[in-house]
Enzyme design. Sequence first.
Site, PDB file in Angstrom:
ATOM      1  N   GLY A  47       0.798  -1.240   0.000  1.00 25.64           N
ATOM      2  CA  GLY A  47       0.000   0.000   0.000  1.00 25.64           C
ATOM      3  C   GLY A  47       0.822   1.278   0.000  1.00 25.64           C
ATOM      4  N   GLY A 103       2.349   3.000  -5.862  1.00 26.98           N
ATOM      5  CA  GLY A 103       1.577   2.603  -7.042  1.00 26.98           C
ATOM      6  C   GLY A 103       0.075   2.473  -6.819  1.00 26.98           C
ATOM      7  N   LEU A 104      -0.477   1.385  -7.332  1.00 28.35           N
ATOM      8  CA  LEU A 104      -1.924   1.172  -7.258  1.00 28.35           C
ATOM      9  C   LEU A 104      -2.382   0.963  -5.816  1.00 28.35           C
ATOM     10  N   ASP A 153       7.142  -8.407   5.468  1.00 34.53           N
ATOM     11  CA  ASP A 153       7.415  -9.163   4.248  1.00 34.53           C
ATOM     12  C   ASP A 153       6.341 -10.240   4.154  1.00 34.53           C
ATOM     13  N   ARG A 187       6.013 -12.739   2.541  1.00 37.21           N
ATOM     14  CA  ARG A 187       6.491 -14.114   2.377  1.00 37.21           C
ATOM     15  C   ARG A 187       6.647 -14.816   3.718  1.00 37.21           C
ATOM     16  N   PHE A 222       9.351  -8.997 -13.152  1.00 34.82           N
ATOM     17  CA  PHE A 222      10.263  -8.383 -14.127  1.00 34.82           C
ATOM     18  C   PHE A 222      10.202  -9.230 -15.383  1.00 34.82           C
ATOM     19  N   SER A 260      17.308 -17.964 -12.795  1.00 33.43           N
ATOM     20  CA  SER A 260      17.813 -18.946 -11.827  1.00 33.43           C
ATOM     21  C   SER A 260      16.607 -19.437 -11.024  1.00 33.43           C
ATOM     22  N   TYR A 320      -3.238 -11.772 -17.668  1.00 28.02           N
ATOM     23  CA  TYR A 320      -2.567 -13.015 -18.079  1.00 28.02           C
ATOM     24  C   TYR A 320      -2.672 -14.108 -17.005  1.00 28.02           C
ATOM     25  N   ARG A 364       9.975  -2.030 -14.669  1.00 30.75           N
ATOM     26  CA  ARG A 364      10.413  -3.425 -14.779  1.00 30.75           C
ATOM     27  C   ARG A 364       9.854  -4.152 -15.997  1.00 30.75           C
TER      28      ARG A 364
HETATM   29  C1  HXC Z   1      16.691 -12.039 -14.220  1.00 31.17           C
HETATM   30  C2  HXC Z   1      16.576 -11.369 -12.005  1.00 31.17           C
HETATM   31  C3  HXC Z   1      16.160 -10.065 -12.406  1.00 31.17           C
HETATM   32  C4  HXC Z   1      16.027  -9.809 -13.804  1.00 31.17           C
HETATM   33  C5  HXC Z   1      16.269 -10.123 -10.238  1.00 31.17           C
HETATM   34  N1  HXC Z   1      16.638 -11.335 -10.666  1.00 31.17           N
HETATM   35  N2  HXC Z   1      15.973  -9.332 -11.283  1.00 31.17           N
HETATM   36  N3  HXC Z   1      16.828 -12.338 -12.894  1.00 31.17           N
HETATM   37  N4  HXC Z   1      16.306 -10.822 -14.673  1.00 31.17           N
HETATM   38  N5  HXC Z   1      15.619  -8.625 -14.243  1.00 31.17           N
HETATM   39  C6  HXC Z   1      17.062 -12.468  -9.840  1.00 31.17           C
HETATM   40  C7  HXC Z   1      18.306 -12.159  -9.021  1.00 31.17           C
HETATM   41  O1  HXC Z   1      19.479 -12.302  -9.800  1.00 31.17           O
HETATM   42  C8  HXC Z   1      18.210 -13.196  -7.908  1.00 31.17           C
HETATM   43  O2  HXC Z   1      18.569 -14.463  -8.331  1.00 31.17           O
HETATM   44  C9  HXC Z   1      16.698 -13.252  -7.660  1.00 31.17           C
HETATM   45  O3  HXC Z   1      16.072 -12.755  -8.851  1.00 31.17           O
HETATM   46  C10 HXC Z   1      16.265 -12.396  -6.487  1.00 31.17           C
HETATM   47  O4  HXC Z   1      16.719 -11.073  -6.738  1.00 31.17           O
HETATM   48  P1  HXC Z   1      16.936  -9.989  -5.592  1.00 31.17           P
HETATM   49  O5  HXC Z   1      17.338  -8.731  -6.261  1.00 31.17           O
HETATM   50  O6  HXC Z   1      17.804 -10.548  -4.526  1.00 31.17           O
HETATM   51  O7  HXC Z   1      15.463  -9.904  -4.971  1.00 31.17           O
HETATM   52  P2  HXC Z   1      14.763  -8.775  -4.133  1.00 31.17           P
HETATM   53  O8  HXC Z   1      15.745  -7.731  -3.681  1.00 31.17           O
HETATM   54  O9  HXC Z   1      13.945  -9.470  -3.110  1.00 31.17           O
HETATM   55  O10 HXC Z   1      13.802  -8.044  -5.192  1.00 31.17           O
HETATM   56  C11 HXC Z   1      12.631  -8.675  -5.634  1.00 31.17           C
HETATM   57  C12 HXC Z   1      12.311  -8.291  -7.077  1.00 31.17           C
HETATM   58  C13 HXC Z   1      12.269  -6.753  -7.274  1.00 31.17           C
HETATM   59  C14 HXC Z   1      10.977  -8.968  -7.430  1.00 31.17           C
HETATM   60  C15 HXC Z   1      13.396  -8.864  -7.990  1.00 31.17           C
HETATM   61  O11 HXC Z   1      11.954  -6.466  -8.631  1.00 31.17           O
HETATM   62  C16 HXC Z   1      11.235  -6.118  -6.381  1.00 31.17           C
HETATM   63  O12 HXC Z   1      11.520  -5.801  -5.228  1.00 31.17           O
HETATM   64  N6  HXC Z   1       9.985  -5.908  -6.877  1.00 31.17           N
HETATM   65  C17 HXC Z   1       8.861  -5.358  -6.110  1.00 31.17           C
HETATM   66  C18 HXC Z   1       7.990  -4.447  -6.916  1.00 31.17           C
HETATM   67  C19 HXC Z   1       7.565  -4.937  -8.278  1.00 31.17           C
HETATM   68  O13 HXC Z   1       8.190  -5.882  -8.844  1.00 31.17           O
HETATM   69  N7  HXC Z   1       6.550  -4.274  -8.810  1.00 31.17           N
HETATM   70  C20 HXC Z   1       6.006  -4.602 -10.118  1.00 31.17           C
HETATM   71  C21 HXC Z   1       4.720  -5.341 -10.033  1.00 31.17           C
HETATM   72  S1  HXC Z   1       4.022  -5.192 -11.583  1.00 31.17           S
HETATM   73  P3  HXC Z   1      20.090 -15.069  -8.148  1.00 31.17           P
HETATM   74  O14 HXC Z   1      19.961 -16.531  -8.455  1.00 31.17           O
HETATM   75  O15 HXC Z   1      20.931 -14.331  -9.134  1.00 31.17           O
HETATM   76  O16 HXC Z   1      20.492 -14.788  -6.722  1.00 31.17           O
HETATM   77  C22 HXC Z   1       3.022  -6.453 -11.967  1.00 31.17           C
HETATM   78  C23 HXC Z   1       2.131  -6.067 -13.158  1.00 31.17           C
HETATM   79  C24 HXC Z   1       1.874  -7.113 -14.139  1.00 31.17           C
HETATM   80  O17 HXC Z   1       3.010  -7.459 -11.360  1.00 31.17           O
HETATM   81  C25 HXC Z   1       1.015  -6.710 -15.329  1.00 31.17           C
HETATM   82  C26 HXC Z   1       1.395  -5.516 -16.128  1.00 31.17           C
HETATM   83  C27 HXC Z   1       0.525  -5.229 -17.318  1.00 31.17           C
HETATM   84  P1  NAP Z   2       4.356  -1.456  -7.254  1.00 33.76           P
HETATM   85  O1  NAP Z   2       4.172  -0.026  -6.954  1.00 33.76           O
HETATM   86  O2  NAP Z   2       5.732  -1.958  -7.499  1.00 33.76           O
HETATM   87  O3  NAP Z   2       3.661  -2.293  -6.088  1.00 33.76           O
HETATM   88  C1  NAP Z   2       4.149  -3.489  -5.555  1.00 33.76           C
HETATM   89  C2  NAP Z   2       4.200  -3.346  -4.056  1.00 33.76           C
HETATM   90  O4  NAP Z   2       4.472  -4.621  -3.476  1.00 33.76           O
HETATM   91  C3  NAP Z   2       5.262  -2.390  -3.561  1.00 33.76           C
HETATM   92  O5  NAP Z   2       4.676  -1.443  -2.717  1.00 33.76           O
HETATM   93  C4  NAP Z   2       6.226  -3.272  -2.774  1.00 33.76           C
HETATM   94  O6  NAP Z   2       6.725  -2.557  -1.631  1.00 33.76           O
HETATM   95  C5  NAP Z   2       5.311  -4.423  -2.361  1.00 33.76           C
HETATM   96  N1  NAP Z   2       6.048  -5.662  -2.107  1.00 33.76           N
HETATM   97  C6  NAP Z   2       6.910  -6.304  -2.940  1.00 33.76           C
HETATM   98  N2  NAP Z   2       7.401  -7.387  -2.336  1.00 33.76           N
HETATM   99  C7  NAP Z   2       6.838  -7.443  -1.103  1.00 33.76           C
HETATM  100  C8  NAP Z   2       6.952  -8.340  -0.022  1.00 33.76           C
HETATM  101  N3  NAP Z   2       7.756  -9.418  -0.068  1.00 33.76           N
HETATM  102  N4  NAP Z   2       6.223  -8.096   1.102  1.00 33.76           N
HETATM  103  C9  NAP Z   2       5.413  -7.020   1.177  1.00 33.76           C
HETATM  104  N5  NAP Z   2       5.251  -6.143   0.175  1.00 33.76           N
HETATM  105  C10 NAP Z   2       5.973  -6.349  -0.953  1.00 33.76           C
HETATM  106  O7  NAP Z   2       3.527  -1.872  -8.551  1.00 33.76           O
HETATM  107  P2  NAP Z   2       1.992  -1.656  -8.977  1.00 33.76           P
HETATM  108  O8  NAP Z   2       1.977  -1.469 -10.432  1.00 33.76           O
HETATM  109  O9  NAP Z   2       1.340  -0.646  -8.099  1.00 33.76           O
HETATM  110  O10 NAP Z   2       1.380  -3.096  -8.679  1.00 33.76           O
HETATM  111  C11 NAP Z   2       0.360  -3.289  -7.702  1.00 33.76           C
HETATM  112  C12 NAP Z   2      -0.434  -4.534  -8.038  1.00 33.76           C
HETATM  113  O11 NAP Z   2      -1.103  -4.363  -9.293  1.00 33.76           O
HETATM  114  C13 NAP Z   2       0.410  -5.800  -8.203  1.00 33.76           C
HETATM  115  O12 NAP Z   2      -0.291  -6.911  -7.682  1.00 33.76           O
HETATM  116  C14 NAP Z   2       0.546  -5.944  -9.692  1.00 33.76           C
HETATM  117  O13 NAP Z   2       0.786  -7.261 -10.089  1.00 33.76           O
HETATM  118  C15 NAP Z   2      -0.839  -5.456 -10.120  1.00 33.76           C
HETATM  119  N6  NAP Z   2      -0.916  -5.040 -11.513  1.00 33.76           N
HETATM  120  C16 NAP Z   2      -0.358  -3.863 -11.898  1.00 33.76           C
HETATM  121  C17 NAP Z   2      -0.480  -3.465 -13.216  1.00 33.76           C
HETATM  122  C18 NAP Z   2       0.082  -2.160 -13.713  1.00 33.76           C
HETATM  123  O14 NAP Z   2       0.044  -1.913 -14.918  1.00 33.76           O
HETATM  124  N7  NAP Z   2       0.576  -1.308 -12.855  1.00 33.76           N
HETATM  125  C19 NAP Z   2      -1.162  -4.288 -14.133  1.00 33.76           C
HETATM  126  C20 NAP Z   2      -1.705  -5.495 -13.696  1.00 33.76           C
HETATM  127  C21 NAP Z   2      -1.590  -5.860 -12.369  1.00 33.76           C
HETATM  128  P3  NAP Z   2       8.162  -2.849  -0.957  1.00 33.76           P
HETATM  129  O15 NAP Z   2       9.187  -2.778  -2.045  1.00 33.76           O
HETATM  130  O16 NAP Z   2       8.268  -1.780   0.094  1.00 33.76           O
HETATM  131  O17 NAP Z   2       8.067  -4.202  -0.331  1.00 33.76           O
END
Ligand code: HXC
Ligand code: NAP
Length: 292
Positions: A23, A26-27, A73, A75, A105, A113, A155, A207
Amino acid sequence: MKYTEPMFKAEELSGKTILVTGGGTGLGKSMTKYFMQLGANVIIASRKQDVLDGTAKELTEETGGKILAVACDVRKPLEVESLIAKGVETFGEINGLVNNAAGNFISPTERLSPKAFDVIVDIVLKGSYNCSLLMGQYWIKNKIKGTVLNIVTTYSWTGSGYVVPSAVSKAGVLTMTRSLAAEWAKYGIRTNAIAPGPFPTTGAFSRLFPEGLKEKIDPLKRIPLKRYGEHQELSNLAGYLMSEFSAYVNGEVVTIDGGEWLYGAGEFTGLDAVPPEMWDHIEKEVRGKNKK
Ligand code: HXC
Ligand code: NAP
């Protein structure tokens, strides 16, 4: 009246406390703001306390509502347990859960991996079931008719290359939505989902649509309404699904994507590319085939 305006005006969520994972940004932040404007107390939870605190301060000033920011977290079940305990201690009870936290991503699957696959599945699927399970147990024990809203994607049912860990996880969350809707309705617990298409947020767009790819992949070209979603549109839908106005909606997933996924799926929608003047020629040719 415009789609960028709030749908409900006030008090539709008053007396409710809603937990929104992710929360702080983003959304999740947009939904939190609207829930507060509608009178709800909101608990926001994610990994970064500083981000949560910044959002809490901003939204308190903007809405005058009540918000609690807890680092958690999703998880880790013990952290989720402690999050729920803090929410109950602060607000008395919790009535709603929005499973919004996610990680994602783009990557060719063969480059991942096992840890990279795990990190997404753990946040999206495991995080959502940890929160649903622990909130559900709390609601059932305390006879509270809770409401769950899961944020999935389009998807979740089509699958998608290049985001396979996310697709696998969101499909699981969608199945959990429908399964729990059926199982927990007897406790008065409703479970629904929203499947958004592209809504600009820094987290998702940085991403999934990085600068270097803009030339090759323009998501706007895939959306027949030719625009991205507005955060308020999604918040309006979330406000409805978390409110009593949707009391008979259970197990539903509402797509909000401007027609994007159906446009991509339709065999002939690509004919949009045919200029109007070419249709005379095409019609003549096709009709010509009818001659006996
Ligand atoms: C390949 C990758 C990678 C990449 C990370 N990894 N990024 N591999 N390509 N781009 C690998 C790392 O090398 C590592 O593996 C493992 O993933 C874990 O990476 P960490 O960086 O240690 O993880 P962490 O710091 O916990 O970060 C988690 C994360 C990061 C998911 C990678 O992106 C994050 O914090 N995201 C939170 C917010 C987010 O993703 N928001 C977007 C939601 S959008 P190894 O083996 O090398 O150790 C969404 C919308 C969908 O869902 C629909 C849109 C239309
Ligand atoms: P975002 O801003 O990156 O939101 C993701 C949030 O998840 C961040 O606030 C992040 O905060 C939190 N998060 C990640 N890992 C976590 C963990 N282990 N424990 C607790 N919190 C964690 O992206 P967003 O676009 O607003 O996405 C929000 C939702 O909408 C997601 O479910 C996404 O799949 C969905 N969605 C988005 C889109 C779009 O176009 N934006 C489209 C379809 C679906 P921290 O880094 O502080 O943990």
